[in-house]
Design an enzyme around this catalytic site. Structure first.
Site, PDB file in Angstrom:
ATOM      1  N   ARG A  89      63.046 -62.790  78.766  1.00  9.65           N
ATOM      2  CA  ARG A  89      64.278 -62.411  78.802  1.00  9.65           C
ATOM      3  C   ARG A  89      64.788 -61.622  77.749  1.00  9.65           C
ATOM      4  O   ARG A  89      65.467 -60.541  77.927  1.00  9.65           O
ATOM      5  CB  ARG A  89      65.284 -63.834  78.825  1.00  9.65           C
ATOM      6  CG  ARG A  89      66.724 -63.774  79.262  1.00  9.65           C
ATOM      7  CD  ARG A  89      67.293 -64.960  79.380  1.00  9.65           C
ATOM      8  NE  ARG A  89      67.443 -65.447  78.154  1.00  9.65           N
ATOM      9  CZ  ARG A  89      68.082 -66.984  78.137  1.00  9.65           C
ATOM     10  NH1 ARG A  89      68.499 -67.430  79.188  1.00  9.65           N
ATOM     11  NH2 ARG A  89      67.879 -67.657  76.870  1.00  9.65           N
ATOM     12  N   LYS A 188      71.844 -60.824  76.592  1.00 10.57           N
ATOM     13  CA  LYS A 188      72.074 -61.955  75.621  1.00 10.57           C
ATOM     14  C   LYS A 188      72.325 -61.021  74.289  1.00 10.57           C
ATOM     15  O   LYS A 188      71.347 -60.769  73.236  1.00 10.57           O
ATOM     16  CB  LYS A 188      71.169 -62.983  75.266  1.00 10.57           C
ATOM     17  CG  LYS A 188      70.985 -64.255  76.469  1.00 10.57           C
ATOM     18  CD  LYS A 188      69.999 -65.343  75.936  1.00 10.57           C
ATOM     19  CE  LYS A 188      70.546 -65.974  74.790  1.00 10.57           C
ATOM     20  NZ  LYS A 188      71.706 -66.830  75.231  1.00 10.57           N
ATOM     21  N   GLU A 221      80.343 -69.917  83.697  1.00  9.07           N
ATOM     22  CA  GLU A 221      79.686 -70.701  82.927  1.00  9.07           C
ATOM     23  C   GLU A 221      80.564 -71.139  81.775  1.00  9.07           C
ATOM     24  O   GLU A 221      81.934 -70.955  81.817  1.00  9.07           O
ATOM     25  CB  GLU A 221      78.703 -69.956  82.457  1.00  9.07           C
ATOM     26  CG  GLU A 221      78.861 -68.814  81.682  1.00  9.07           C
ATOM     27  CD  GLU A 221      77.698 -67.974  80.893  1.00  9.07           C
ATOM     28  OE1 GLU A 221      76.491 -68.502  81.372  1.00  9.07           O
ATOM     29  OE2 GLU A 221      77.955 -67.088  80.251  1.00  9.07           O
TER      30      GLU A 221
END
Length: 329
Positions: A89, A188, A221
């Site tokens: 990721r 991220k 989320e």
């Protein structure tokens, strides 16, 4: 979760539903290490520095513009949990923002493991950061010639153990999750202001976490967690297209559900679906798996962590202590 000698980021107050920040300033006359590690050592670009001397330039574009990426990674019982997935990721985030990570995955793995060893830890949390590096005050990332890698080993825990036994409360906030067409949550990045603003709203509402919706009004989320609900024995979670991060712990829950022969369905749903759910829980690397028992003042289920959630938590804890990349072998 054992939180002894750890910095607990969200400690319950006397009254349930409130949170209390317990992070101490990094600079005092006699500072307690913010990592929770005595005489902590921080990795910066190939060298280890004492926590008090671990510094980056004020011209680093990670500071000036939030131009960089990160991963939060947990390690348990001398093993790093799901390390390969976290690095995958990280590299995907880097590719998305055209950031060249200045080392190979093998070199990153060894640097991360050595950081844990240098801090004499067997259980804890790693914050892995890659910034664009030093540039000038202009926005153009081409001015940053040398990306910077920072690795911090810590003993923090996101929630106090009481939350795992009794569950937490969430509140829907006005701040919407970033639209994937503007700032894709799949990356991220170091720009977490969207999440921070939502966290502020949760604090003002005396809630334990903030529930973030997307532009369509569907659940995306929470500020640092994926959301799951359980209805009639089936588990539901928002798809990444709704603005949900492709969470590592989120994927572990799918694996565990498969072991229990429980179906996990990715589907859009609204906060109403949370209100009428039989169970609800959140997942994240730092949070692990934590039950939710109240949303916007409505009691979920019977107001206690549900049986499926409890089974998933128990299995997750087994997995974290039995699997992972060895640190010391």
């Amino acid at each position: 979760m054992k939180t002894t000698d750890a910095t607990v980021l969200d400690e319950p107050k006397t009254h349930r539903g409130a949170t209390k920040e317990t992070i101490e300033p990094a600079i005092e006359s006699r500072p307690r290490p913010t990592t929770g590690v005595r005489e902590a050592k921080i990795y910066i670009d190939g060298k280890f520095y004492p926590e008090a001397n671990a510094k980056v330039s004020v011209f680093d574009h990670g500071l000036l513009y939030g131009d960089g990426i990160f991963e939060g990674i947990r390690f348990y019982n001398g093993r790093v949990f799901r390390l390969e997935q976290h690095l995958e990721r990280l590299w995907n985030s880097a590719r998305s923002i055209c950031l060249d990570i200045p080392m190979t995955r093998q070199e990153m793995t060894e640097a991360l493991l050595e950081t844990i060893r240098q801090n004499h830890l067997r259980d804890g949390y790693i914050r892995l950061v890659v910034t664009r590096g030093v540039g000038n005050l202009g926005l153009n990332p081409e001015q940053c010639k040398n990306p910077s890698v920072i690795i911090i080993a810590a003993t923090i825990a996101l929630y106090h153990e009481d939350f795992y036994r009794k569950g937490l409360s969430i509140v829907t906030v006005a701040t919407r999750r970033s639209n994937p067409a503007s700032l894709n949550p799949a990356v991220k990045s170091l720009n977490y202001l969207n999440n921070v603003m939502a966290r502020i709203e949760a604090n003002l509402a005396s809630a334990d976490e903030a529930l973030m919706l997307n532009d369509a009004g569907n659940v995306a989320e929470c500020t640092a967690d994926n959301v799951f609900i359980i209805k009639h024995g089936q588990i539901f979670t928002p798809p990444t297209s709704a603005g949900a991060l492709q969470g590592i712990t989120r994927s572990v829950v799918s694996d565990i559900a498969g072991e229990f022969d429980i179906k996990v369905i990715e589907a859009d749903f609204t906060r109403h679906d949370i209100f009428v759910a039989d169970e609800c829980f959140l997942t994240g690397t730092a949070a692990e798996i934590v039950p939710v028992v109240k949303a916007d003042g409505r009691i979920i289920g019977n107001g206690k962590p549900g049986p499926i959630t409890t089974r998933i938590i128990a299995r997750f804890r087994e997995m974290t202590h039995q699997t992972g990349t060895p640190i010391f072998d």
